[in-house]
Design a protein around this motif. Structure first.
Motif, PDB file in Angstrom:
ATOM      1  N   GLY A 187       0.824  -1.199   0.000  1.00 11.19           N
ATOM      2  CA  GLY A 187       0.000   0.000   0.000  1.00 11.19           C
ATOM      3  C   GLY A 187       0.858   1.248   0.000  1.00 11.19           C
ATOM      4  N   ASN A 188       0.228   2.386   0.248  1.00  3.33           N
ATOM      5  CA  ASN A 188       0.913   3.669   0.247  1.00  3.33           C
ATOM      6  C   ASN A 188       0.800   4.321   1.619  1.00  3.33           C
ATOM      7  N   ASP A 189       1.640   5.322   1.836  1.00  2.44           N
ATOM      8  CA  ASP A 189       1.545   6.159   3.026  1.00  2.44           C
ATOM      9  C   ASP A 189       0.727   7.401   2.693  1.00  2.44           C
ATOM     10  N   ASP A 190      -0.126   7.814   3.614  1.00 11.56           N
ATOM     11  CA  ASP A 190      -0.957   8.987   3.376  1.00 11.56           C
ATOM     12  C   ASP A 190      -1.313   9.617   4.708  1.00 11.56           C
ATOM     13  N   VAL A 191      -1.525  10.922   4.711  1.00 19.83           N
ATOM     14  CA  VAL A 191      -1.950  11.656   5.898  1.00 19.83           C
ATOM     15  C   VAL A 191      -3.130  12.540   5.516  1.00 19.83           C
ATOM     16  N   PHE A 192      -4.183  12.506   6.304  1.00 19.23           N
ATOM     17  CA  PHE A 192      -5.314  13.407   6.100  1.00 19.23           C
ATOM     18  C   PHE A 192      -5.909  13.746   7.447  1.00 19.23           C
ATOM     19  N   TYR A 193      -6.819  14.689   7.474  1.00 17.66           N
ATOM     20  CA  TYR A 193      -7.473  15.161   8.696  1.00 17.66           C
ATOM     21  C   TYR A 193      -8.972  15.133   8.475  1.00 17.66           C
ATOM     22  N   TYR A 194      -9.725  15.038   9.569  1.00 22.34           N
ATOM     23  CA  TYR A 194     -11.174  15.178   9.406  1.00 22.34           C
ATOM     24  C   TYR A 194     -11.839  15.681  10.674  1.00 22.34           C
ATOM     25  N   TRP A 195     -12.874  16.475  10.469  1.00 20.60           N
ATOM     26  CA  TRP A 195     -13.805  16.892  11.521  1.00 20.60           C
ATOM     27  C   TRP A 195     -14.983  15.936  11.519  1.00 20.60           C
ATOM     28  N   GLU A 196     -15.432  15.529  12.685  1.00 21.05           N
ATOM     29  CA  GLU A 196     -16.747  14.901  12.795  1.00 21.05           C
ATOM     30  C   GLU A 196     -17.805  15.975  12.607  1.00 21.05           C
ATOM     31  N   SER A 197     -18.944  15.623  12.036  1.00 16.81           N
ATOM     32  CA  SER A 197     -20.037  16.582  11.905  1.00 16.81           C
ATOM     33  C   SER A 197     -21.350  15.832  11.752  1.00 16.81           C
ATOM     34  N   VAL A 198     -22.458  16.544  11.892  1.00 15.55           N
ATOM     35  CA  VAL A 198     -23.771  15.919  11.744  1.00 15.55           C
ATOM     36  C   VAL A 198     -24.012  15.478  10.313  1.00 15.55           C
ATOM     37  N   ARG A 199     -23.206  15.986   9.372  1.00 16.33           N
ATOM     38  CA  ARG A 199     -23.355  15.612   7.970  1.00 16.33           C
ATOM     39  C   ARG A 199     -22.372  14.537   7.540  1.00 16.33           C
ATOM     40  N   GLY A 200     -21.663  13.984   8.509  1.00 18.36           N
ATOM     41  CA  GLY A 200     -20.655  12.984   8.198  1.00 18.36           C
ATOM     42  C   GLY A 200     -19.263  13.580   8.270  1.00 18.36           C
ATOM     43  N   PRO A 201     -18.224  12.786   8.014  1.00 22.04           N
ATOM     44  CA  PRO A 201     -16.847  13.278   8.152  1.00 22.04           C
ATOM     45  C   PRO A 201     -16.527  14.378   7.143  1.00 22.04           C
ATOM     46  N   TYR A 202     -15.891  15.413   7.613  1.00 24.96           N
ATOM     47  CA  TYR A 202     -15.469  16.541   6.780  1.00 24.96           C
ATOM     48  C   TYR A 202     -13.961  16.384   6.593  1.00 24.96           C
ATOM     49  N   ILE A 203     -13.545  15.818   5.441  1.00 22.64           N
ATOM     50  CA  ILE A 203     -12.182  15.324   5.251  1.00 22.64           C
ATOM     51  C   ILE A 203     -11.299  16.391   4.589  1.00 22.64           C
ATOM     52  N   THR A 251     -33.044  23.157  10.788  1.00 17.85           N
ATOM     53  CA  THR A 251     -32.038  22.514   9.945  1.00 17.85           C
ATOM     54  C   THR A 251     -32.179  21.011  10.112  1.00 17.85           C
ATOM     55  N   SER A 252     -31.347  20.257   9.428  1.00 14.76           N
ATOM     56  CA  SER A 252     -31.418  18.798   9.526  1.00 14.76           C
ATOM     57  C   SER A 252     -30.023  18.220   9.369  1.00 14.76           C
ATOM     58  N   GLY A 253     -29.859  16.964   9.787  1.00 12.32           N
ATOM     59  CA  GLY A 253     -28.578  16.273   9.669  1.00 12.32           C
ATOM     60  C   GLY A 253     -28.756  14.965   8.951  1.00 12.32           C
ATOM     61  N   SER A 254     -27.726  14.582   8.170  1.00 12.99           N
ATOM     62  CA  SER A 254     -27.819  13.348   7.384  1.00 12.99           C
ATOM     63  C   SER A 254     -26.918  12.239   7.901  1.00 12.99           C
ATOM     64  N   ALA A 255     -26.069  12.519   8.909  1.00 15.74           N
ATOM     65  CA  ALA A 255     -25.225  11.466   9.459  1.00 15.74           C
ATOM     66  C   ALA A 255     -26.114  10.416  10.127  1.00 15.74           C
ATOM     67  N   PRO A 256     -25.732   9.125  10.039  1.00 19.59           N
ATOM     68  CA  PRO A 256     -26.630   8.055  10.499  1.00 19.59           C
ATOM     69  C   PRO A 256     -26.973   8.104  11.973  1.00 19.59           C
ATOM     70  N   ARG A 257     -26.098   8.658  12.823  1.00 19.75           N
ATOM     71  CA  ARG A 257     -26.364   8.648  14.254  1.00 19.75           C
ATOM     72  C   ARG A 257     -26.867   9.978  14.771  1.00 19.75           C
ATOM     73  N   ILE A 258     -27.022  10.960  13.896  1.00 23.14           N
ATOM     74  CA  ILE A 258     -27.561  12.246  14.299  1.00 23.14           C
ATOM     75  C   ILE A 258     -29.038  12.276  13.941  1.00 23.14           C
ATOM     76  N   GLY A 259     -29.862  12.661  14.857  1.00 22.67           N
ATOM     77  CA  GLY A 259     -31.286  12.711  14.582  1.00 22.67           C
ATOM     78  C   GLY A 259     -31.937  11.344  14.601  1.00 22.67           C
ATOM     79  N   MET A 260     -31.493  10.453  15.495  1.00 23.79           N
ATOM     80  CA  MET A 260     -32.122   9.147  15.616  1.00 23.79           C
ATOM     81  C   MET A 260     -33.574   9.320  16.065  1.00 23.79           C
ATOM     82  N   SER A 261     -34.432   8.424  15.621  1.00 23.93           N
ATOM     83  CA  SER A 261     -35.850   8.536  15.950  1.00 23.93           C
ATOM     84  C   SER A 261     -36.172   7.753  17.213  1.00 23.93           C
ATOM     85  N   GLY A 262     -37.258   8.152  17.859  1.00 23.44           N
ATOM     86  CA  GLY A 262     -37.701   7.468  19.064  1.00 23.44           C
ATOM     87  C   GLY A 262     -38.713   8.312  19.807  1.00 23.44           C
TER      88      GLY A 262
END
Length: 426
Positions: free
Chosen positions: A226-242, A384-395
């Motif tokens: 494989g290759n070496d790589d470095v990246f960063y990401y923020w968690e967010s209600v819309r999914g990872p912000y890479i 507003t609304s969120g599309s990440a799978p664990r944000i806005g769970m129903s119940g």
């Protein structure tokens, strides 16, 4: 999903994040890591003793429930941020003056600058002509000017540790105790260049009241085709912000600083000190805080745990704790992926993740009728609304019980702890 931006370039790494983000999040809920997150998330000092970490803990606890993780106990944070770790600008009775700074090797150093029980209040601090200075008041009222050489001391903070069993002055700023960077999380055989290492760099509390983390991810796969790589990401209600490292290191100076810090979160909740609007445009907060906790009838499929929610607002209704408990005891509402917020009014910024916009407004209007405010006439709505799978769970959400009583708490000002409602004797 990833966000399209010159900084946040969609990459094939999203699949790896999606597969491992729950484990990463739960690792970041470890005691020391979570304490670091709360420290980094607090961008200004909260007046009123230890209030800042109590508020941040509510956000951490709600976030842990969404991910199916376990947050550290409140007692852990009391030990980290209170007692001998409490840092004041003004001591309620008396305390000892300290200065804390980074030495040339990057270590955090604390040095006493007075005898115990000698310091009362810090008037001002500064730096000039190669010296760090502090104007401070002794218990008897005498003013002192203290100077120490500035060479080899970066990011200095002056503070008073209050006498044992006492607190900071009511309304006085407190300094969140500096927390060390957590150890990185290794996946696979990282040391032999066949795995991934994730480092927690920064955190924030977003506008939805959730703790979101910023990570550095180093993939080393040169010894396994494989290759070496470095990246960063923020968690967010819309999914990872890479973020691609290639773009980020060229456009964001936070990665060139020591310590590193993240670019602004895409859903950041601007603190008053950095808001572009004038402080005169913001309504003064009035009334007493009311905090309610909720739990779902159903368990979440991904974690087997029940969904938990926190809802808080300020009230001028004047009800006692037993009356507040009775007000909310039988109320129910449907949680979902629609975030309804009421802002720019004296009762704070109450918000709720509900099944629909109307359901969210129903919850807030019910609180408003208790708080003695008309949300349709004062302030404004935001949806507003969120599309990440664990944000806005129903119940279906019902009042959570604490020792058999509805979990409703109230406090009149910045001091803690919250007082839990108790039943009225017959």
């Amino acid at each position: 999903m990833t966000e399209d931006s010159p900084l946040a370039v969609p990459r094939n790494t999203e699949d790896w994040i999606q597969a491992n983000q729950t484990q990463i999040k739960c690792l970041a809920m470890n005691g020391a890591d979570a304490a670091f997150s709360l420290y980094m998330a607090v961008q200004h000092f909260e007046p009123g003793g230890v209030a800042w970490w109590w508020l941040a803990y509510d956000a951490l606890d709600a976030t842990a429930a969404l991910w199916g993780c376990l947050a550290p106990s409140k007692e852990y944070f009391e030990e980290q941020f209170s007692g001998d770790n409490l840092k004041c600008q003004c001591a309620q009775v008396a305390g000892q003056l300290f200065v804390e700074f980074n030495d040339p090797a990057g270590n955090r150093v604390r040095e006493a600058q007075s005898e115990p029980g000698q310091a009362k209040n810090i008037q001002s601090t500064g730096a000039s002509d190669g010296y760090l200075s502090c104007n401070w008041e002794m218990v008897g009222g005498m003013l002192n000017i203290l100077q120490i050489p500035a060479a080899g001391k970066s990011r200095p903070i002056w503070f008073i540790v209050p006498n044992k069993g006492t607190q900071c002055c009511l309304g006085s700023p407190t300094v969140p105790p500096t927390q060390p960077y957590p150890l990185p999380y290794d996946f696979g055989d990282y040391e032999n260049r066949c795995g991934t290492q994730v480092s927690l760099i920064d955190s924030c509390i977003d506008k939805f009241g959730l703790v979101q983390n910023f990570y550095r991810v180093h993939q080393k796969y040169s010894n396994c085709d494989g290759n070496d790589d470095v990246f960063y990401y923020w968690e967010s209600v819309r999914g990872p912000y890479i973020y691609s490292q290639y773009w980020l290191v060229r456009t964001w100076q936070g990665l060139a600083s020591s310590p590193n810090y993240a670019p602004p979160h895409p859903d950041a909740d601007p603190c008053p000190c950095t808001s572009s609007s004038s402080s005169n445009d913001k309504p003064d907060l009035e009334g007493s805080w009311v905090t309610t906790r909720w739990i779902s009838d159903q368990k979440m499929e991904h974690s087997g745990r029940r969904l938990r929610k926190l809802f808080r607002y300020r009230s001028k209704g004047g009800r006692s704790l037993p009356e507040l408990s009775a007000w909310w005891a039988d109320f129910q509402w449907s949680a979902g992926d629609t975030c309804v917020i009421h802002k720019n009014a004296w009762w704070g910024t109450p918000q709720v993740w509900a099944a629909t916009e109307e359901e969210g407004k129903r919850v807030i209007r019910f609180a408003a009728s208790e708080a003695d405010i008309d949300p349709d006439q004062v302030g404004e709505w935001q949806v507003t609304s969120g599309s990440a799978p664990r944000i806005g769970m129903s119940g279906t959400m019902k009042m959570q019980l604490k020792e058999g009583f509805p979990w409703v708490a109230s406090r009149p000002g910045s001091d803690f702890p919250n007082l839990l409602a108790q039943p009225v004797d017959p």
